[in-house]
Design a protein around this motif. Sequence first.
Motif, short mmCIF file in Angstrom:
data_model
loop_
_atom_site.label_atom_id
_atom_site.label_comp_id
_atom_site.label_asym_id
_atom_site.label_seq_id
_atom_site.Cartn_x
_atom_site.Cartn_y
_atom_site.Cartn_z
N PHE A 168 7.13 5.33 -4.18
CA PHE A 168 6.05 4.62 -5.19
C PHE A 168 4.63 4.70 -4.83
O PHE A 168 3.83 4.20 -5.70
N GLY A 169 4.47 5.30 -3.62
CA GLY A 169 2.99 5.45 -3.72
C GLY A 169 2.27 4.15 -3.23
O GLY A 169 2.94 3.27 -2.60
N GLU A 170 1.13 4.14 -3.77
CA GLU A 170 0.32 2.63 -3.72
C GLU A 170 0.81 1.58 -4.75
O GLU A 170 0.20 0.54 -4.96
N GLY A 171 1.89 2.14 -5.73
CA GLY A 171 2.15 1.37 -6.74
C GLY A 171 2.96 0.01 -6.31
O GLY A 171 2.92 -1.16 -6.99
N LEU A 172 3.39 -0.09 -5.23
CA LEU A 172 4.46 -1.05 -4.90
C LEU A 172 3.74 -2.04 -4.01
O LEU A 172 3.91 -3.10 -3.96
N PHE A 173 2.68 -1.36 -2.96
CA PHE A 173 1.96 -2.29 -2.14
C PHE A 173 0.87 -1.67 -1.78
O PHE A 173 0.52 -0.50 -1.87
N SER A 174 -0.07 -2.59 -1.32
CA SER A 174 -1.46 -2.05 -0.81
C SER A 174 -1.58 -2.19 0.67
O SER A 174 -2.89 -1.91 1.22
N VAL A 175 -0.76 -2.51 1.47
CA VAL A 175 -0.91 -2.68 2.69
C VAL A 175 -1.28 -1.37 3.65
O VAL A 175 -0.38 -0.43 3.38
N SER A 176 -2.19 -1.08 4.39
CA SER A 176 -2.43 0.11 5.13
C SER A 176 -1.28 0.47 6.12
O SER A 176 -0.78 -0.67 6.63
N GLN A 177 -1.24 1.56 6.37
CA GLN A 177 -0.29 1.68 7.58
C GLN A 177 -0.61 1.16 8.73
O GLN A 177 0.18 0.64 9.47
N GLU A 178 -1.89 1.04 9.19
CA GLU A 178 -2.54 0.55 10.39
C GLU A 178 -2.02 -0.99 10.34
O GLU A 178 -1.71 -1.58 11.29
N ALA A 179 -2.30 -1.76 9.29
CA ALA A 179 -2.13 -3.18 9.13
C ALA A 179 -0.39 -3.40 9.39
O ALA A 179 -0.12 -4.41 9.85
N TYR A 180 0.07 -2.56 8.67
CA TYR A 180 1.67 -2.78 8.81
C TYR A 180 2.13 -2.47 10.05
O TYR A 180 3.08 -3.20 10.45
N ILE A 181 1.42 -1.66 10.87
CA ILE A 181 2.24 -1.36 11.99
C ILE A 181 2.00 -2.66 12.90
O ILE A 181 2.72 -3.06 13.68
N ARG A 182 0.75 -2.97 12.75
CA ARG A 182 0.02 -4.24 13.70
C ARG A 182 1.11 -5.34 13.33
O ARG A 182 1.69 -6.20 14.20
N SER A 183 1.37 -5.77 11.99
CA SER A 183 2.15 -6.68 11.72
C SER A 183 3.44 -6.78 12.05
O SER A 183 4.34 -7.66 12.38
#
Length: 196
Positions: A168-183
């Motif tokens: 979906f690219g950016e169409g589903l969520f806008s969380v950056s990869q870095e923020a996702y990894i940290r979370s």
Amino acid sequence: MEDTSGKIVAAAMQLVREKGYTATTTKEIARLAGVNECTLFRKFGGKKEIVLAGVSQAAWRADITPEVFANVKWDLRQDLEMFMGAYMERMTPDFVKLSIGLRAPQLYEETAPFIMKVPETFLSALTGYLQKMQEMGRLPGFGREVLEARALAFFSAAFGYVFLQASFGEGLFSVSQEAYIRSSVDMFIRGLPESE
């Protein structure tokens, strides 16, 4: 691989990534490779043989080997971020789409071992790491099954992100990869019990 064969394989793999194996035709492969369809059949025999030749080449697989995960610092947060980041860096949307395209029933028996190498490598490396952290007294002692289940949950978080991003690219969520990894790492660490 000689130039003409290489062009044919590259064209086939590009089309499988974009359209899937079943929708890809030998006519399209020949056109994209800039060769006559007869050349394609003479060199490979058919579409399946071209794709299997591609799958056997390292260029068409994500470069995820045990060495990718060897640079551990024995700091749980830092190492888990490294595991997930290394996976995401190599498992690009293109590789995810190609992996999906290679799951066609007509060739899945032959492609499955190649597709499974990535999760097998990740899970083996992470399970080994978690086990070593236990031996060092930095994690509570769980049995092998629990370690494997935790590694699988962590891998699933990494896989889910790259799969959704590829789909979906950016169409589903806008969380950056870095923020996702940290979370994800934070949730994983907070979910570890003091003992089990």
